[in-house]
Design a protein around this motif. Structure first.
Motif, PDB file in Angstrom:
ATOM      1  N   TYR A  54      44.563  42.048  24.380  1.00 21.60           N
ATOM      2  CA  TYR A  54      43.562  43.053  24.025  1.00 21.60           C
ATOM      3  C   TYR A  54      42.229  42.766  24.702  1.00 21.60           C
ATOM      4  CZ  TYR A  54      46.134  45.521  20.338  1.00 21.60           C
ATOM      5  OH  TYR A  54      47.017  46.299  19.649  1.00 21.60           O
ATOM      6  N   ALA A  55      41.555  43.829  25.085  1.00 20.28           N
ATOM      7  CA  ALA A  55      40.194  43.750  25.621  1.00 20.28           C
ATOM      8  C   ALA A  55      39.522  45.092  25.386  1.00 20.28           C
ATOM      9  CB  ALA A  55      40.199  43.409  27.107  1.00 20.28           C
ATOM     10  N   MET A  56      38.229  45.058  25.196  1.00 21.67           N
ATOM     11  CA  MET A  56      37.471  46.296  25.070  1.00 21.67           C
ATOM     12  C   MET A  56      37.114  46.754  26.479  1.00 21.67           C
ATOM     13  SD  MET A  56      36.583  48.399  22.727  1.00 21.67           S
ATOM     14  CE  MET A  56      36.663  47.409  21.240  1.00 21.67           C
ATOM     15  N   ARG A  57      37.808  47.785  26.944  1.00 22.36           N
ATOM     16  CA  ARG A  57      37.592  48.286  28.308  1.00 22.36           C
ATOM     17  C   ARG A  57      36.553  49.405  28.270  1.00 22.36           C
ATOM     18  NH1 ARG A  57      40.853  45.708  32.109  1.00 22.36           N
ATOM     19  NH2 ARG A  57      39.207  46.593  33.384  1.00 22.36           N
ATOM     20  N   ILE A  58      35.514  49.203  29.051  1.00 17.91           N
ATOM     21  CA  ILE A  58      34.433  50.188  29.157  1.00 17.91           C
ATOM     22  C   ILE A  58      34.529  50.798  30.545  1.00 17.91           C
ATOM     23  CG2 ILE A  58      31.929  50.511  29.084  1.00 17.91           C
ATOM     24  CD1 ILE A  58      31.821  48.042  27.258  1.00 17.91           C
ATOM     25  N   TRP A  59      35.150  51.981  30.606  1.00 17.77           N
ATOM     26  CA  TRP A  59      35.388  52.629  31.899  1.00 17.77           C
ATOM     27  C   TRP A  59      34.164  53.467  32.259  1.00 17.77           C
ATOM     28  CZ3 TRP A  59      39.135  50.267  34.051  1.00 17.77           C
ATOM     29  CH2 TRP A  59      40.238  49.819  33.324  1.00 17.77           C
ATOM     30  N   LEU A  60      33.392  52.945  33.194  1.00 16.99           N
ATOM     31  CA  LEU A  60      32.112  53.559  33.550  1.00 16.99           C
ATOM     32  C   LEU A  60      32.306  54.807  34.411  1.00 16.99           C
ATOM     33  CD1 LEU A  60      30.231  50.263  34.487  1.00 16.99           C
ATOM     34  CD2 LEU A  60      30.212  51.468  32.291  1.00 16.99           C
ATOM     35  N   LEU A 593      30.089  46.755  38.285  1.00 15.50           N
ATOM     36  CA  LEU A 593      30.812  48.009  38.491  1.00 15.50           C
ATOM     37  C   LEU A 593      32.255  47.794  38.945  1.00 15.50           C
ATOM     38  CD1 LEU A 593      27.983  49.996  40.352  1.00 15.50           C
ATOM     39  CD2 LEU A 593      28.721  50.293  37.964  1.00 15.50           C
ATOM     40  N   LEU A 594      32.494  46.785  39.756  1.00 13.22           N
ATOM     41  CA  LEU A 594      33.799  46.654  40.413  1.00 13.22           C
ATOM     42  C   LEU A 594      34.583  45.410  40.017  1.00 13.22           C
ATOM     43  CD1 LEU A 594      32.556  47.572  44.011  1.00 13.22           C
ATOM     44  CD2 LEU A 594      33.825  49.068  42.460  1.00 13.22           C
ATOM     45  N   GLY A 595      33.893  44.361  39.557  1.00 10.39           N
ATOM     46  CA  GLY A 595      34.548  43.061  39.404  1.00 10.39           C
ATOM     47  C   GLY A 595      35.571  42.979  38.298  1.00 10.39           C
ATOM     48  N   GLY A 596      35.416  43.773  37.247  1.00 10.05           N
ATOM     49  CA  GLY A 596      36.327  43.646  36.120  1.00 10.05           C
ATOM     50  C   GLY A 596      36.143  42.341  35.362  1.00 10.05           C
ATOM     51  N   ASN A 597      34.936  41.754  35.467  1.00 13.13           N
ATOM     52  CA  ASN A 597      34.659  40.504  34.765  1.00 13.13           C
ATOM     53  C   ASN A 597      34.152  40.807  33.362  1.00 13.13           C
ATOM     54  OD1 ASN A 597      35.181  39.004  37.204  1.00 13.13           O
ATOM     55  ND2 ASN A 597      33.164  39.676  37.914  1.00 13.13           N
ATOM     56  N   ILE A 612      34.931  44.177  28.826  1.00 12.74           N
ATOM     57  CA  ILE A 612      34.987  44.296  30.285  1.00 12.74           C
ATOM     58  C   ILE A 612      34.500  45.670  30.721  1.00 12.74           C
ATOM     59  CG2 ILE A 612      36.469  44.157  32.319  1.00 12.74           C
ATOM     60  CD1 ILE A 612      38.418  42.484  30.681  1.00 12.74           C
ATOM     61  N   PRO A 613      33.312  45.755  31.322  1.00 14.67           N
ATOM     62  CA  PRO A 613      32.877  47.021  31.929  1.00 14.67           C
ATOM     63  C   PRO A 613      33.376  47.118  33.374  1.00 14.67           C
ATOM     64  CG  PRO A 613      31.080  45.448  31.953  1.00 14.67           C
ATOM     65  CD  PRO A 613      32.254  44.748  31.318  1.00 14.67           C
ATOM     66  N   GLN A 614      33.754  48.314  33.785  1.00 21.43           N
ATOM     67  CA  GLN A 614      34.235  48.539  35.151  1.00 21.43           C
ATOM     68  C   GLN A 614      34.301  50.034  35.393  1.00 21.43           C
ATOM     69  OE1 GLN A 614      38.208  47.064  35.946  1.00 21.43           O
ATOM     70  NE2 GLN A 614      37.735  46.617  38.078  1.00 21.43           N
ATOM     71  N   VAL A 615      33.999  50.438  36.625  1.00 20.27           N
ATOM     72  CA  VAL A 615      34.067  51.867  36.932  1.00 20.27           C
ATOM     73  C   VAL A 615      35.514  52.328  36.875  1.00 20.27           C
ATOM     74  CG1 VAL A 615      32.004  51.836  38.362  1.00 20.27           C
ATOM     75  CG2 VAL A 615      34.238  51.464  39.417  1.00 20.27           C
ATOM     76  N   LYS A 616      35.716  53.586  36.604  1.00 18.21           N
ATOM     77  CA  LYS A 616      37.062  54.135  36.532  1.00 18.21           C
ATOM     78  C   LYS A 616      37.781  53.975  37.865  1.00 18.21           C
ATOM     79  CE  LYS A 616      36.777  57.563  32.853  1.00 18.21           C
ATOM     80  NZ  LYS A 616      37.036  58.974  32.498  1.00 18.21           N
ATOM     81  N   ARG A 617      39.084  53.941  37.769  1.00 17.92           N
ATOM     82  CA  ARG A 617      39.890  53.718  38.969  1.00 17.92           C
ATOM     83  C   ARG A 617      39.670  54.807  40.013  1.00 17.92           C
ATOM     84  NH1 ARG A 617      46.414  52.467  38.922  1.00 17.92           N
ATOM     85  NH2 ARG A 617      46.663  52.152  41.171  1.00 17.92           N
ATOM     86  N   ILE A 618      39.430  56.026  39.552  1.00 16.13           N
ATOM     87  CA  ILE A 618      39.259  57.138  40.490  1.00 16.13           C
ATOM     88  C   ILE A 618      38.007  56.972  41.343  1.00 16.13           C
ATOM     89  CG2 ILE A 618      37.918  58.603  38.926  1.00 16.13           C
ATOM     90  CD1 ILE A 618      39.559  60.977  39.966  1.00 16.13           C
ATOM     91  N   ALA A 619      37.067  56.130  40.886  1.00  9.50           N
ATOM     92  CA  ALA A 619      35.828  55.909  41.633  1.00  9.50           C
ATOM     93  C   ALA A 619      35.921  54.712  42.567  1.00  9.50           C
ATOM     94  CB  ALA A 619      34.663  55.722  40.667  1.00  9.50           C
ATOM     95  N   ARG A 620      37.083  54.057  42.643  1.00  9.97           N
ATOM     96  CA  ARG A 620      37.251  52.897  43.525  1.00  9.97           C
ATOM     97  C   ARG A 620      38.653  52.884  44.139  1.00  9.97           C
ATOM     98  NH1 ARG A 620      39.830  49.215  39.868  1.00  9.97           N
ATOM     99  NH2 ARG A 620      39.541  49.884  37.708  1.00  9.97           N
TER     100      ARG A 620
END
Length: 746
Positions: A54-60, A593-597, A612-620
């Motif tokens: 489990y992780a709290m995914r924050i899709w920016l 934005l990109l690292g997924g750290n 974990i904050p990270q931009v949505k897959r469609i943006a990368r």
């Protein structure tokens, strides 16, 4: 870094569910199953494979962040500042005290969605305004399936000093208790247990031991006849074996394949001394001596030879047990058990057998044995043959010289390998993918491999463990008594089927008979300080030579691959300074934005999980998308990456491997010829191709064969020397032992 642990676990447990998803299964395993299995005696580790924690995914959403002028640095700061765990201290009264804590952390999706990023005169910006928040997984780069059904595996590794059979019995008992308390819809089973092969092998050895005892009793009866003399050597067998087991207990040995093999071999040796003693006593009784006198004379006549034979045999076995490395570790128990059984048998033959002979045997003439006539006829034939040989001594000498000289070329020409491959009822597959593969692409192709596995009639179940850059799969076959074909018959068929797949290379291999620390029997390493590109060219030429030789089942793998797409962001430092930015802020924002750290952790039911904050897959989707992202500029404004940098793509090695502090390239493969022949051939070809400054090394089974393959030769020479000295003392001569040692039959 490569771990020295075994590549394969002792057992793989599969957990599937029609109701729970992979996150829920993994969480249940982490909380309830893994601690119980890891706590069992002898378990080195119990590791979840293919799970999704489990992780709290924050899709920016970059476009929303740009519209609301929210910078990555501002987002990260809000997450760090507003998701904390605090202890305030404690109150202390006259008689009581109370611990104080504060509700300062975020624990649910709604808590994170409502997190305030900014509040000013223009309004309030919450996290849900610039991102989609979900309770997801910390990584989506692993997919596991069990016979086509999505699953989570748990591998159980056994400590090197533990008994694998005892450990796996404890694991199975624990699994029965676990199954009774699994959530509704979840199924758990031991998918693969390497000790089943060990247990089957041990059962076969025990069966062989029983058959050996019965055959020996039958042979004794056929040649000694049905009399009390038969019981004396038969009684010597269990007494000698009990003594051997006592010695095993003293040295801390276990009943395993090697010690059981030593016991099987020792049965013929331990009964040999007793048979010789009884036969000698019988001879004296037939000559008119009383049983008591016959026992004394027989024991006195054979005491010296039996002691000499025993010391000679022990001199051969004991040096094996004192060898170092893998050979000494494996055969120490075998050698000492066998030497102990032989020593005990000599004691029994010199003490118990004469005593029983003096009490049990009666005065008699010649006893008629069932094969007595055949034995007398053979004795006459042997006497005539021996007399003829003595009359033609030059021919006998010539024959002996030829046979003795042939041992040298026969030894040199004999095929050499570390250990023969066994049918362990499983075929593993090593997956190799393209450098830029995603998990979606890998799963698409390895699912075809799963279908290929299941087309084999002998398959009981299959498993797949897939990653973007490779994977691990396999097919477990039905029990040996339920199939007619062995793994050696099935492997070429499945290799042909897997070879027809596109998009992925899957190499079927068999688990090694001995622990080797590698995936393939052939693991050949080139080391140098040269550039990787030059080393790769030489390795590819060597692979071509290997394929032309026909000694490999499939083209050998080269671990150095210069095919990894890499994108470099070239930042214009002048523009960065001109716009009031700094490189640390730019790279930190892009990492958010990109690292997924993960930024920090949140608490859920007593366990902490990543945020974990990270931009949505469609943006990368590709490297050029980076230019459309925004980073923190002067005065909190946003700056588009394309305004200060550009992306350049090129190709780099997937990894830079080193061995003995030098650049290295490893060539791995499945040989179809004896491993020693393949290594010798490749060594010759490598020396012809390598420039100055290159050297050859090995890993896994190949390293063990090269470093320890000839370790028995010094032990053999030491044993011959010990035998010569013992026989010299026995015969009081240096010539008589040579006659015995140079006899080919010895």
């Amino acid at each position: 870094m490569v771990s020295a642990d075994s590549e394969f676990a002792a057992a793989y447990l599969s957990f599937t569910s029609d109701i729970l998803n992979q996150n829920q299964i993994t969480d249940f395993l982490t909380r309830n199953i893994q601690p119980r299995l890891a706590a069992l005696d002898g378990v080195q580790k119990a590791e979840t494979l293919g799970g999704r924690v489990y992780a709290m995914r924050i899709w920016l959403k970059p476009e929303r962040m740009a519209a609301l002028n929210v910078t990555p640095l501002e987002l990260r700061a809000a997450l760090v500042a507003n998701n904390v765990q605090a202890t305030l201290g404690k109150t202390r009264g006259t008689l009581t005290q109370v611990n104080l804590s504060a509700d300062t952390d975020l624990r649910s999706v709604s808590d994170f969605q409502n997190l305030i990023i900014r509040r000013n005169q223009n309004g309030t910006v919450r996290l849900q305004d610039i991102a989609d928040v979900e309770l997801g997984a910390d990584s989506y780069d692993t997919v596991v399936s069990y016979s086509g059904q999505t699953a989570v595996f748990m591998g159980v590794w056994v400590m090197p000093t533990a008994n694998a059979l005892d450990v796996m019995k404890a694991v199975r008992d624990e699994m029965e208790a676990i199954n009774a308390k699994l959530p509704t819809g979840m199924q758990a089973m031991v998918s693969y247990d390497s000790t089943e092969y060990i247990q089957t092998a041990i059962d076969e050895v025990v069966k062989t031991l029983t058959e050996t005892l019965l055959i020996i009793i039958l042979v004794i009866f056929l040649f000694l006849g049905f009399s009390r003399s038969v019981l004396i050597p038969v009684l010597a067998i269990p007494l000698s074996l009990i003594g051997a087991l006592f010695l095993m207990q003293m040295f801390g040995f276990t009943l395993n394949l090697l010690t059981l093999l030593a016991i099987v071999l020792s049965v013929g040796l331990v009964v040999d001394d007793a048979i010789v003693m009884v036969e000698n006593i019988e001879r004296h009784i037939e000559e008119g001596q009383s049983p008591y006198q016959a026992a004394l004379l027989g024991a006195r006549e054979l005491a010296g030879p039996i002691i000499a034979m025993t010391v000679t045999l022990v001199s051969v076995y004991v040096p094996i047990g004192f060898q170092g490395g893998l050979t000494g570790t494996l055969f120490r128990e075998f050698a000492i058990t066998l030497a102990g059984a032989v020593s005990i048998s000599a004691i029994v033959a010199l003490t118990l057998s004469p005593m029983l002979g003096s009490q049990w045997l009666k005065q008699h003439k010649k006893i008629s044995a069932p094969l007595g006539g055949v034995f007398d006829s053979f004795s006459g034939f042997y006497s005539r043959t021996l007399q003829g040989s003595l009359q033609h001594r030059p021919a006998v000498y010539l024959f002996w010289v030829v046979i003795a000289l042939l041992t040298v070329p026969m030894y040199i020409m004999s095929a050499k390998e570390l250990a023969p491959t066994e049918d362990q009822g499983v075929i593993f597959g090593i997956t190799e993918t393209a450098a830029n593969s995603t998990i979606d692409q890998t799963v698409h192709y390895v699912n075809q491999a799963d279908l290929a596995y299941r087309t084999i009639p002998e398959t009981e179940f299959t498993f797949l463990l897939s990653f973007p850059n490779g994977g691990f799969s396999g097919m477990v076959l039905k029990p040996w008594n339920q199939r007619e074909r062995s793994v050696f018959d099935i492997q070429p068929e499945i290799q042909q089927k897997l070879g027809q797949l596109s998009g992925v290379n899957i190499f079927p291999i068999l688990p090694p008979a001995l622990p080797g620390g590698g995936n393939f029997p052939f693991e050949f390493v080139l080391t140098s300080q040269a550039d990787p590109e030059q080393m790769l060219q030489i390795a590819q030429q060597l692979v071509q030579k290997g394929m032309e030789s026909g000694m490999f089942a499939f083209p050998p793998m080269v671990d150095l691959k210069i095919d990894q797409p890499d994108a470099t962001l070239h930042i214009d430092k002048e523009k960065v300074a001109e716009l009031g930015l700094d490189l640390q802020t730019v790279t930190r924002d892009l990492a958010v934005l990109l690292g997924g750290n993960y930024v920090n952790r949140f608490n859920m039911d007593g366990y902490s999980y990543k945020v974990i904050p990270q931009v949505k897959r469609i943006a990368r989707l590709n490297p050029l998308d980076i230019e459309d992202l925004y980073v923190t500029g002067a005065n909190g404004n946003l700056v588009r990456v394309a305004d200060i940098a550009y992306v350049e793509t090129h190709t780099v090695p997937r990894s830079i491997n080193r061995m003995q502090q030098m650049n290295s390239v490893k060539i791995s493969g499945q040989p179809t010829a004896p491993l020693d022949d393949v290594l010798t051939f490749m060594e010759t070809e490598a020396r012809n191709l390598m420039p100055q400054g290159y050297s050859i090394d090995y890993t896994g089974q190949s390293r063990q064969l090269r470093h320890e393959g000839n370790s028995f030769l010094p032990a053999f020479l030491m044993a011959v020397t010990m035998i010569f000295l013992v026989l010299s003392a026995q015969f009081n001569s240096f010539r008589d032992p040579l006659v015995i040692l140079v006899t080919p039959c010895r």
